[in-house]
Motif scaffolding. Structure first.
Motif, PDB file in Angstrom:
ATOM      1  N   ILE A  44       0.844  -1.204   0.000  1.00  0.00           N
ATOM      2  CA  ILE A  44       0.000   0.000   0.000  1.00  0.00           C
ATOM      3  C   ILE A  44       0.874   1.247   0.000  1.00  0.00           C
ATOM      4  O   ILE A  44       0.642   2.193  -0.759  1.00  0.00           O
ATOM      5  CB  ILE A  44      -0.957  -0.017   1.209  1.00  0.00           C
ATOM      6  N   LEU A  51      -0.110   5.441  -2.027  1.00  0.00           N
ATOM      7  CA  LEU A  51      -1.329   5.812  -1.316  1.00  0.00           C
ATOM      8  C   LEU A  51      -0.948   6.250   0.091  1.00  0.00           C
ATOM      9  O   LEU A  51      -0.018   5.713   0.692  1.00  0.00           O
ATOM     10  CB  LEU A  51      -2.289   4.624  -1.258  1.00  0.00           C
ATOM     11  N   PRO A 109      -2.979   6.652   3.355  1.00  0.00           N
ATOM     12  CA  PRO A 109      -4.152   6.640   4.233  1.00  0.00           C
ATOM     13  C   PRO A 109      -3.860   7.383   5.534  1.00  0.00           C
ATOM     14  O   PRO A 109      -2.699   7.557   5.926  1.00  0.00           O
ATOM     15  CB  PRO A 109      -4.376   5.146   4.492  1.00  0.00           C
ATOM     16  N   MET A 139      -3.165   3.263   9.213  1.00  0.00           N
ATOM     17  CA  MET A 139      -2.891   1.913   8.726  1.00  0.00           C
ATOM     18  C   MET A 139      -2.271   1.124   9.876  1.00  0.00           C
ATOM     19  O   MET A 139      -1.134   1.369  10.270  1.00  0.00           O
ATOM     20  CB  MET A 139      -1.971   1.919   7.503  1.00  0.00           C
ATOM     21  N   VAL A 179      -7.154  -0.155   7.625  1.00  0.00           N
ATOM     22  CA  VAL A 179      -6.696   1.024   6.887  1.00  0.00           C
ATOM     23  C   VAL A 179      -7.869   1.996   6.758  1.00  0.00           C
ATOM     24  O   VAL A 179      -8.979   1.584   6.419  1.00  0.00           O
ATOM     25  CB  VAL A 179      -6.176   0.645   5.483  1.00  0.00           C
ATOM     26  N   SER A 236      -8.962   5.906   5.196  1.00  0.00           N
ATOM     27  CA  SER A 236      -8.683   7.115   4.435  1.00  0.00           C
ATOM     28  C   SER A 236      -9.678   8.188   4.833  1.00  0.00           C
ATOM     29  O   SER A 236     -10.787   7.892   5.295  1.00  0.00           O
ATOM     30  CB  SER A 236      -8.791   6.845   2.933  1.00  0.00           C
ATOM     31  N   ILE A 264      -6.916   1.079  -2.214  1.00  0.00           N
ATOM     32  CA  ILE A 264      -6.273   0.258  -1.175  1.00  0.00           C
ATOM     33  C   ILE A 264      -6.803  -1.168  -1.229  1.00  0.00           C
ATOM     34  O   ILE A 264      -6.038  -2.141  -1.127  1.00  0.00           O
ATOM     35  CB  ILE A 264      -6.514   0.890   0.206  1.00  0.00           C
TER      36      ILE A 264
END
Length: 469
Positions: free
Chosen positions: A240, A245, A247, A250, A285, A287, A299
């Motif tokens: 990830i 990405l 987030p 995580m 995770v 976001s 993700i």
């Protein structure tokens, strides 16, 4: 007990000075599982800056150590009362002095709890980014002392990024103001950054100007997945990160930690998720912002590429419930018995290797080491469950962490350093890790840091024994 020191303290501060043996006994520990073998001289519960200054002047006059203490939730023993020192509590200095939505900042006393500041800021569409799992019980002063991070730090940064300025009482009682209220400010050396993470070894923080951030519009999206083992979860987390990405959260929870949390919270906390099989690890995770849903779908695609079908939730209450699962980790272990709580950080690409090292250490020493990780920044929290020690036993005089646990911890720290990591990502060095400090810093850096401390604290009275041996 030196009656002259206590008499001077009482003359200056009255009933803020406490010598009750039961109270002194209670502050010989924190949340780390470590217990001081010696008692402090006295506890002072300061109610304002002038009282902190008075304590420091008396301590300097008598050359007695001072241990600053906030909420007592530290995880490295740094604020535990010990060695005949004055424990100077600032927990009662707990006012939010100013909250400025226009400048997106707050001015707070050190005893303000992290969650209290976030709650107050939320009314203005703002939040305080440092987000330790202990945020409901840990204070801003403690966050500053250890440069605390937490679940959100991979995206929003650790405490140092959130502190604009400080007011600090120096060892001789003098007041030092550092930093600024502006977004930018590069005048002179950055003493604010130096003081953040100094663990009470340079002075006592009595006020902080901190940055607040806008709450991201659009809500959150949460991705949850079970993996066959923690190494597979770590591999997915690294994928990830490698996909660029970012987030907001995580987290990885290994099988042992997951079992403890399920037993502590009950199955309702995992409502809507499949029951994990033995040995499985959990990846969580989240976001945020306008593109939260798109980010969560991206993700989820990375997770599917690792051979696992995740679940996506756009319901914020579900997301908060799952984050509460992660935050319950320490409480879940504390309910089972005494635990030595540790904290290492490695490059994110090497988390899998660190988890494998922890598993090998646990097997070799026959000790359980449940582990969770802030996978977004490679920060792992291995917890050593001390065999045969029931809940509360560490509150008995004479409790000590067994040598076998220290030997296992020694291997753990060396494994982290060998992977290019560090002894601590956010808990600090305290008194638990100072024996390994030189191995990470090296002789030149360690000596320079000792000299820096001597500039602030020439008598060596600030939190003696913490960080530096």
């Amino acid at each position: 007990m030196d009656p002259n020191i206590v008499a001077e303290l009482r003359a200056a501060l009255g009933d803020a000075v406490i010598v009750d043996p039961a109270r002194l006994q209670a502050i010989r520990t924190d949340r780390s599982g470590w217990w001081s073998s010696s008692a402090p001289l006295v506890l002072v519960e300061a109610r304002g800056v002038a009282e902190v200054q008075a304590v420091m002047r008396i301590a300097t006059r008598h050359r007695v150590g001072v241990i600053p203490r906030g909420a007592g939730t530290g995880l490295a023993g740094g604020a535990a009362g010990r060695d005949g020192a004055i424990v100077l509590s600032v927990a009662s200095m707990n006012r939010i002095l100013e909250l400025s939505p226009d400048d997106e900042l707050a001015v707070v006393e050190p005893g303000v709890l992290n969650d209290e500041l976030s709650t107050a800021a939320r009314e203005h569409g703002l939040f305080f980014a440092p987000d330790p799992a202990s945020k409901a019980i840990s204070s801003i002063g403690g966050n500053i002392a250890t440069n605390a991070g937490g679940l959100l730090c991979a995206k929003y940064g650790v405490t140092r990024e959130a502190v604009l300025g400080l007011t600090v009482v120096l060892p001789d009682g003098e007041l030092l103001r550092t930093g600024h209220r502006t977004v930018k400010g590069v005048t002179g050396y950055d003493l604010t950054a130096l003081l953040v993470g100094s663990e009470g070894t340079l002075g006592v923080v009595v006020e902080a100007t901190v940055r607040l951030l806008p709450i991201a519009p659009g809500g959150t999206a949460t991705v949850a997945a079970f993996f066959e083992d923690v190494a597979a979860a770590a591999r997915a987390a690294a994928a990830i990160t490698a996909s660029r990405l970012r987030p907001a959260v995580m987290e990885i929870i290994d099988a042992s930690a997951l079992a403890a949390i399920r037993a502590y919270l009950g199955p309702a906390a995992f409502e809507g998720l499949p029951l994990p099989s033995p040995g499985q690890a959990f990846l969580l995770v989240q976001s945020d912002g306008r593109d939260a849903r798109l980010a969560a779908e991206a993700i989820a695609e990375v997770v599917r590429a690792e051979g696992v079908e995740p679940q996506i939730s756009l319901d914020e209450r579900t997301g908060e419930r799952l984050l509460a699962v992660r935050r319950a980790f320490h409480a879940a272990l504390a309910a089972r018995g005494e635990v030595l709580i540790e904290d290492v950080c490695v490059p994110r690409s090497r988390m899998r290797e660190m988890f494998e090292a922890i598993d090998g250490i646990a097997r070799r020493y026959g000790v359980e080491i449940p582990t969770v990780a802030h996978a977004g920044d490679g920060n792992l929290h291995p917890n050593f469950v001390i065999p045969g020690v029931p809940v509360g036993a560490a509150l008995e005089p004479g409790f000590a962490v067994p040598d076998a646990i220290w030997s296992a911890a020694d291997e753990l720290f060396h494994a982290a350093l060998a992977l290019g990591g560090t002894l601590t990502g956010e808990h600090g060095v305290g008194v638990l890790k100072n024996r390994w400090l030189g191995e990470e810093l090296g002789t030149t850096s360690l000596e320079l840091q000792r000299r820096l401390k001597a500039v602030f604290d020439p008598l060596g009275i600030m939190n003696p024994g913490a960080v530096f041996r």
